[in-house]
Design an enzyme around this catalytic site. Structure first.
Site, PDB file in Angstrom:
ATOM      1  NE  ARG A  74      70.020  88.202 -18.489  1.00  0.00           N
ATOM      2  CZ  ARG A  74      70.584  87.995 -17.307  1.00  0.00           C
ATOM      3  NH1 ARG A  74      70.704  86.784 -16.842  1.00  0.00           N
ATOM      4  NH2 ARG A  74      71.034  88.999 -16.610  1.00  0.00           N
TER       5      ARG A  74
ATOM      6  CG  ASN B 178      60.670  69.194 -20.333  1.00  0.00           C
ATOM      7  OD1 ASN B 178      60.436  69.866 -19.336  1.00  0.00           O
ATOM      8  ND2 ASN B 178      61.282  68.024 -20.291  1.00  0.00           N
TER       9      ASN B 178
ATOM     10  CG  HIS C  43      54.521  75.006 -19.651  1.00  0.00           C
ATOM     11  ND1 HIS C  43      55.247  74.509 -18.588  1.00  0.00           N
ATOM     12  CD2 HIS C  43      53.299  75.317 -19.140  1.00  0.00           C
ATOM     13  CE1 HIS C  43      54.506  74.532 -17.491  1.00  0.00           C
ATOM     14  NE2 HIS C  43      53.317  75.014 -17.797  1.00  0.00           N
TER      15      HIS C  43
ATOM     16  CB  CYS D 117      54.124  87.705 -35.431  1.00  0.00           C
ATOM     17  SG  CYS D 117      54.057  89.508 -35.499  1.00  0.00           S
TER      18      CYS D 117
ATOM     19  CB  CYS E  40      50.490  89.587 -38.081  1.00  0.00           C
ATOM     20  SG  CYS E  40      52.026  88.795 -38.613  1.00  0.00           S
TER      21      CYS E  40
ATOM     22  CB  CYS F   3      56.816  89.689 -37.731  1.00  0.00           C
ATOM     23  SG  CYS F   3      55.684  88.912 -38.881  1.00  0.00           S
TER      24      CYS F   3
ATOM     25  N   GLY G 113      60.748  63.947 -13.461  1.00  0.00           N
ATOM     26  CA  GLY G 113      61.529  65.158 -13.715  1.00  0.00           C
ATOM     27  C   GLY G 113      60.812  66.446 -13.409  1.00  0.00           C
ATOM     28  CB  THR G 114      57.789  67.718 -12.927  1.00  0.00           C
ATOM     29  OG1 THR G 114      57.071  68.873 -12.506  1.00  0.00           O
ATOM     30  CG2 THR G 114      56.939  66.486 -12.716  1.00  0.00           C
TER      31      THR G 114
HETATM   32  P1  NAD Z   1      61.812  72.108 -12.221  1.00  0.00           P
HETATM   33  O1  NAD Z   1      62.965  72.821 -12.813  1.00  0.00           O
HETATM   34  O2  NAD Z   1      60.928  72.820 -11.286  1.00  0.00           O
HETATM   35  O3  NAD Z   1      62.294  70.786 -11.431  1.00  0.00           O
HETATM   36  C1  NAD Z   1      63.156  69.844 -11.930  1.00  0.00           C
HETATM   37  C2  NAD Z   1      62.801  68.496 -11.301  1.00  0.00           C
HETATM   38  O4  NAD Z   1      63.564  67.490 -11.967  1.00  0.00           O
HETATM   39  C3  NAD Z   1      63.146  68.365  -9.822  1.00  0.00           C
HETATM   40  O5  NAD Z   1      62.099  67.683  -9.151  1.00  0.00           O
HETATM   41  C4  NAD Z   1      64.420  67.516  -9.815  1.00  0.00           C
HETATM   42  O6  NAD Z   1      64.588  66.737  -8.636  1.00  0.00           O
HETATM   43  C5  NAD Z   1      64.164  66.640 -11.012  1.00  0.00           C
HETATM   44  N1  NAD Z   1      65.366  66.090 -11.636  1.00  0.00           N
HETATM   45  C6  NAD Z   1      66.617  66.621 -11.701  1.00  0.00           C
HETATM   46  N2  NAD Z   1      67.440  65.806 -12.384  1.00  0.00           N
HETATM   47  C7  NAD Z   1      66.681  64.739 -12.777  1.00  0.00           C
HETATM   48  C8  NAD Z   1      66.946  63.560 -13.515  1.00  0.00           C
HETATM   49  N3  NAD Z   1      68.177  63.309 -14.010  1.00  0.00           N
HETATM   50  N4  NAD Z   1      65.936  62.667 -13.720  1.00  0.00           N
HETATM   51  C9  NAD Z   1      64.699  62.902 -13.221  1.00  0.00           C
HETATM   52  N5  NAD Z   1      64.390  64.001 -12.508  1.00  0.00           N
HETATM   53  C10 NAD Z   1      65.370  64.915 -12.301  1.00  0.00           C
HETATM   54  O7  NAD Z   1      61.018  71.510 -13.458  1.00  0.00           O
HETATM   55  P2  NAD Z   1      59.472  71.560 -13.792  1.00  0.00           P
HETATM   56  O8  NAD Z   1      58.693  70.989 -12.654  1.00  0.00           O
HETATM   57  O9  NAD Z   1      59.364  70.946 -15.127  1.00  0.00           O
HETATM   58  O10 NAD Z   1      59.074  73.112 -13.893  1.00  0.00           O
HETATM   59  C11 NAD Z   1      59.847  74.089 -14.549  1.00  0.00           C
HETATM   60  C12 NAD Z   1      59.172  74.772 -15.728  1.00  0.00           C
HETATM   61  O11 NAD Z   1      60.185  75.264 -16.609  1.00  0.00           O
HETATM   62  C13 NAD Z   1      58.383  73.840 -16.586  1.00  0.00           C
HETATM   63  O12 NAD Z   1      57.426  74.552 -17.255  1.00  0.00           O
HETATM   64  C14 NAD Z   1      59.439  73.358 -17.579  1.00  0.00           C
HETATM   65  O13 NAD Z   1      58.953  72.881 -18.742  1.00  0.00           O
HETATM   66  C15 NAD Z   1      60.210  74.614 -17.867  1.00  0.00           C
HETATM   67  N6  NAD Z   1      61.611  74.274 -18.255  1.00  0.00           N
HETATM   68  C16 NAD Z   1      61.778  73.456 -19.339  1.00  0.00           C
HETATM   69  C17 NAD Z   1      63.046  73.065 -19.707  1.00  0.00           C
HETATM   70  C18 NAD Z   1      63.169  72.142 -20.896  1.00  0.00           C
HETATM   71  O14 NAD Z   1      62.350  72.206 -21.814  1.00  0.00           O
HETATM   72  N7  NAD Z   1      64.133  71.246 -20.884  1.00  0.00           N
HETATM   73  C19 NAD Z   1      64.171  73.507 -18.991  1.00  0.00           C
HETATM   74  C20 NAD Z   1      63.966  74.364 -17.897  1.00  0.00           C
HETATM   75  C21 NAD Z   1      62.657  74.727 -17.529  1.00  0.00           C
END
Ligand code: NAD
Length: 250
Positions: A66, A103, A120, A128, A131, A149, A189-190
């Site tokens: 996955r 992210n 995160h 690993c 180790c 590893c 974006g969160t």
């Molecule tokens: P989330 O998946 O819970 O929420 C996504 C948020 O982004 C929502 O509020 C949504 O409305 C908003 N959004 C969608 N499109 C957007 C855009 N174009 N511009 C601005 N905002 C936009 O995300 P989260 O709160 O970061 O929590 C999820 C967890 O999973 C975190 O730990 C995250 O880092 C991880 N994750 C990371 C990635 C990555 O590294 N790209 C991808 C998926 C999940």
């Protein structure tokens, strides 16, 4: 206060008052990486158990299958979008002093942001479970089923924080220290639903910072934490915001 909230936000940022940026999966959506929650989110397709550390350790082959298809098939193929570039520009201009990201995709660094705290962890490193070995996710290391590893043969995991794992100590301490010392916190974006990351903007707010939020949808922050809400995609709003800041600085 201006009628256009982008102008109000630009006025504030142009004062160069200690800006902390806090980002989540949404800022990478326009680079082609799906978020976890919301429309098109990974949770609609993948059981969140795959990101639980106990599940990973007890079902490594299935979990890696996955993880490879969700993350590593895209790794190195996605580029920073205009939002990542705009955040980096705010640092270059001396407006932002720190960027805390949830992210794990390395796109802020690829865009040129220097002071990035990966709350995160990162997919850019394998660790690993037995180790001290760490290494980049090369084709050779990822080829194993599951990846193991090269030093001790132990199971490798991406150096990201799984459910059931602690936040890396440096990231936790520095993020909250930055939240306590910033005067403005720009959140984008969160959903603000992941603990303890969501407490970073809340801490900034409690310590008196003004909170600006960029999101196409309201989040857990919008009603009680956000002061200026900029509704829209980060890739569209952020370049406009930075252009307004640059106008004010020149
Ligand atoms: P989330 O998946 O819970 O929420 C996504 C948020 O982004 C929502 O509020 C949504 O409305 C908003 N959004 C969608 N499109 C957007 C855009 N174009 N511009 C601005 N905002 C936009 O995300 P989260 O709160 O970061 O929590 C999820 C967890 O999973 C975190 O730990 C995250 O880092 C991880 N994750 C990371 C990635 C990555 O590294 N790209 C991808 C998926 C999940």
């Amino acid at each position: 206060m201006n009628d256009d909230p982008i102008l109000s936000a630009a006025d504030l940022l142009a004062q160069k008052k200690n800006l902390l940026i806090f980002t989540g999966a949404g800022v990478s959506v326009e680079s082609g990486i799906p978020p976890f929650r919301g429309p098109g989110g990974l949770w609609q397709k993948v059981n969140p158990d795959f990101f639980d550390i106990d599940h990973f350790m007890s079902h490594p082959v299935e979990s890696w299958k996955r993880i490879r298809s969700i993350f590593y098939d895209l790794w190195g193929q996605c580029a920073p979008n205009p939002a990542h570039l705009a955040f980096a520009e705010l640092e270059r201009l001396g407006v932002a002093f720190s960027l805390v990201t949830q992210n794990i995709d390395n796109l802020h660094q690829l865009a040129g942001s220097k002071n990035v705290i990966e709350f995160h962890g990162t997919l850019g490193r394998l660790r690993c479970t037995q180790c001290a070995f760490t290494g980049a996710p090369t084709k050779e290391l990822l080829a194993g089923d599951p990846p193991t590893c090269p030093d001790c043969g132990g199971l490798l995991k991406p150096d990201i924080v799984f459910f059931g794992e602690s936040i890396p100590e440096y990231a936790l301490n520095q993020s909250f220290a930055d939240a306590e010392s910033c005067s403005v916190c720009l959140v984008s974006g969160t959903t603000g639903e992941v603990m303890p990351a969501c407490m970073v903007p809340q801490t900034a707010k409690r310590r008196g910072a003004v909170v600006i939020e960029v999101n196409p949808e309201e989040s857990a922050f919008t009603a009680h934490t956000t002061d200026i809400f900029l509704r829209g995609k980060a890739g569209e709003i952020m370049p406009r915001l930075v252009a307004e800041v640059v106008k004010r600085l020149s």
